[in-house]
Design an enzyme around this catalytic site. Structure first.
Site, PDB file in Angstrom:
ATOM      1  N   LYS A  48       3.025  12.047  -6.785  1.00  0.00           N
ATOM      2  CA  LYS A  48       1.944  12.431  -5.890  1.00  0.00           C
ATOM      3  C   LYS A  48       1.937  13.924  -5.594  1.00  0.00           C
ATOM      4  CE  LYS A  48       2.606   7.960  -3.730  1.00  0.00           C
ATOM      5  NZ  LYS A  48       3.071   7.269  -2.518  1.00  0.00           N
TER       6      LYS A  48
ATOM      7  N   ARG B 151       5.440  -0.856   6.308  1.00  0.00           N
ATOM      8  CA  ARG B 151       4.143  -0.867   5.618  1.00  0.00           C
ATOM      9  C   ARG B 151       3.663  -2.297   5.429  1.00  0.00           C
ATOM     10  NH1 ARG B 151       3.749   3.876   2.937  1.00  0.00           N
ATOM     11  NH2 ARG B 151       1.540   3.540   3.306  1.00  0.00           N
TER      12      ARG B 151
ATOM     13  N   PRO C 159      -4.515   9.459  -1.208  1.00  0.00           N
ATOM     14  CA  PRO C 159      -3.242   9.565  -1.934  1.00  0.00           C
ATOM     15  C   PRO C 159      -3.106   8.546  -3.059  1.00  0.00           C
ATOM     16  CG  PRO C 159      -2.907   8.406   0.113  1.00  0.00           C
ATOM     17  CD  PRO C 159      -4.382   8.546  -0.110  1.00  0.00           C
ATOM     18  N   GLU C 160      -1.916   8.247  -3.445  1.00  0.00           N
ATOM     19  CA  GLU C 160      -1.569   7.394  -4.592  1.00  0.00           C
ATOM     20  C   GLU C 160      -1.934   8.092  -5.893  1.00  0.00           C
ATOM     21  OE1 GLU C 160      -0.587   3.503  -4.727  1.00  0.00           O
ATOM     22  OE2 GLU C 160      -1.909   2.856  -3.111  1.00  0.00           O
TER      23      GLU C 160
END
Length: 262
Positions: free
Chosen positions: A59, A250, A2-3
């Site tokens: 994304k 996170r 991702p990102e």
DNA sequence: CTCTATGTTTAATT
DNA sequence: GAATTAAACATAGA
């Protein structure tokens, strides 16, 4: 997978593979991936349709069909798109498979996702998840004119706010962590406490982190991070041991020395 | 067995 | 209400 940089690379791949091609068949192998859309809708709606183009916002990917239908794809944590020869065996973790044809040549474009956090949505209009995204960092989102007011309006830790997809679309844990270190900003600082100089530095740092990752992807180089995942190692700037904290569930790795509280 | 993981949503708690 | 936190989703790898 991702990102933003990964998703942008996926967009370029899909654009190359799909633009101008006609979909022969569309099979969702795992219904969970298409939560929100029935597998039958994919199988029924897509065959015979031509792909116009593939766009990205943050994304999210949007595959636009010639007649207005669109397929949205989010890669979650481990999703990726790959192209296979028509007869190739199913790859491990394949979740959806599109047979395409262009200029008489057929191929398969396959969605692979081990953890299954990704999503596929078929719709006739833009979905809320797409429409509600903030500006893309590569399309004006980093301008102080947007970033300044957007950060001043929230009252949460700057790290959290950077990852808020309605503020900036596409910034994830790695980019936020790296950019805050580059800009020498304490990840715990309130986003409404940053002055104009910090806002500008943050915009520049995000851009630099983004460009760096995108460049690494294009050259096929592995990512090298300054602080992400480097808890306990010396800060590349001042050699102080990097520390790890948890914010909004996170991990944040940072240097308590050069990203000190102000 | 334990811990962590590039993401997002939802439930629970303060 | 707002804001914060934990849990959930499902799986791999250290």
């Amino acid at each position: 997978m991702p990102e933003l940089p990964d998703v942008e690379m996926a967009r370029r791949d899909l654009q190359r593979w799909l633009a101008g091609a006609e979909i022969r068949s569309a099979r969702v192998l795992d219904a969970y991936i298409a939560r929100g859309t029935s597998r039958a809708a994919f199988a029924r709606t897509l065959p015979g349709q031509a792909v116009q183009k593939v766009t990205r916002r943050g994304k999210w990917l949007r595959i636009e069909l010639r007649d207005g239908a669109r397929v949205f794809s989010h890669l979650g944590m481990t999703g990726s798109w790959i192209r296979l020869d028509a007869e190739a065996a199913a790859p491990r973790w394949e979740r959806a498979r599109f047979e395409i044809e262009r200029r008489g040549r057929s191929a398969v474009v396959s969605y692979v996702d081990s953890r299954r956090f990704g999503r596929l949505v078929l719709a006739q209009d833009d979905i809320a998840e797409w429409s509600e995204l903030g500006p893309d960092p590569l399309a004006g989102g980093l301008e102080p004119a947007h970033l300044g007011p957007a950060l001043a309006r929230r009252r949460r830790a700057i790290k959290d706010v950077l990852m808020d997809q309605t503020v900036l679309a596409g910034i994830g844990n790695i980019l936020a962590t790296e950019a805050l270190w580059m800009a020498r900003i304490d990840p715990r600082a309130g986003s409404d406490t940053l002055g104009p100089a910090h806002i500008r530095a943050l915009g520049r740092s995000l851009r630099a982190a983004l460009d760096q990752e995108l460049g690494d992807r294009m050259r096929g180089n592995p990512d090298v991070f300054s602080v992400y995942g480097r808890e306990g190692e010396p800060c590349p700037r001042c050699k102080t041991a990097l520390v790890r904290i948890v914010q909004a569930g996170r991990s944040t790795t940072f240097c308590s020395q050069c990203q000190g509280r102000r």
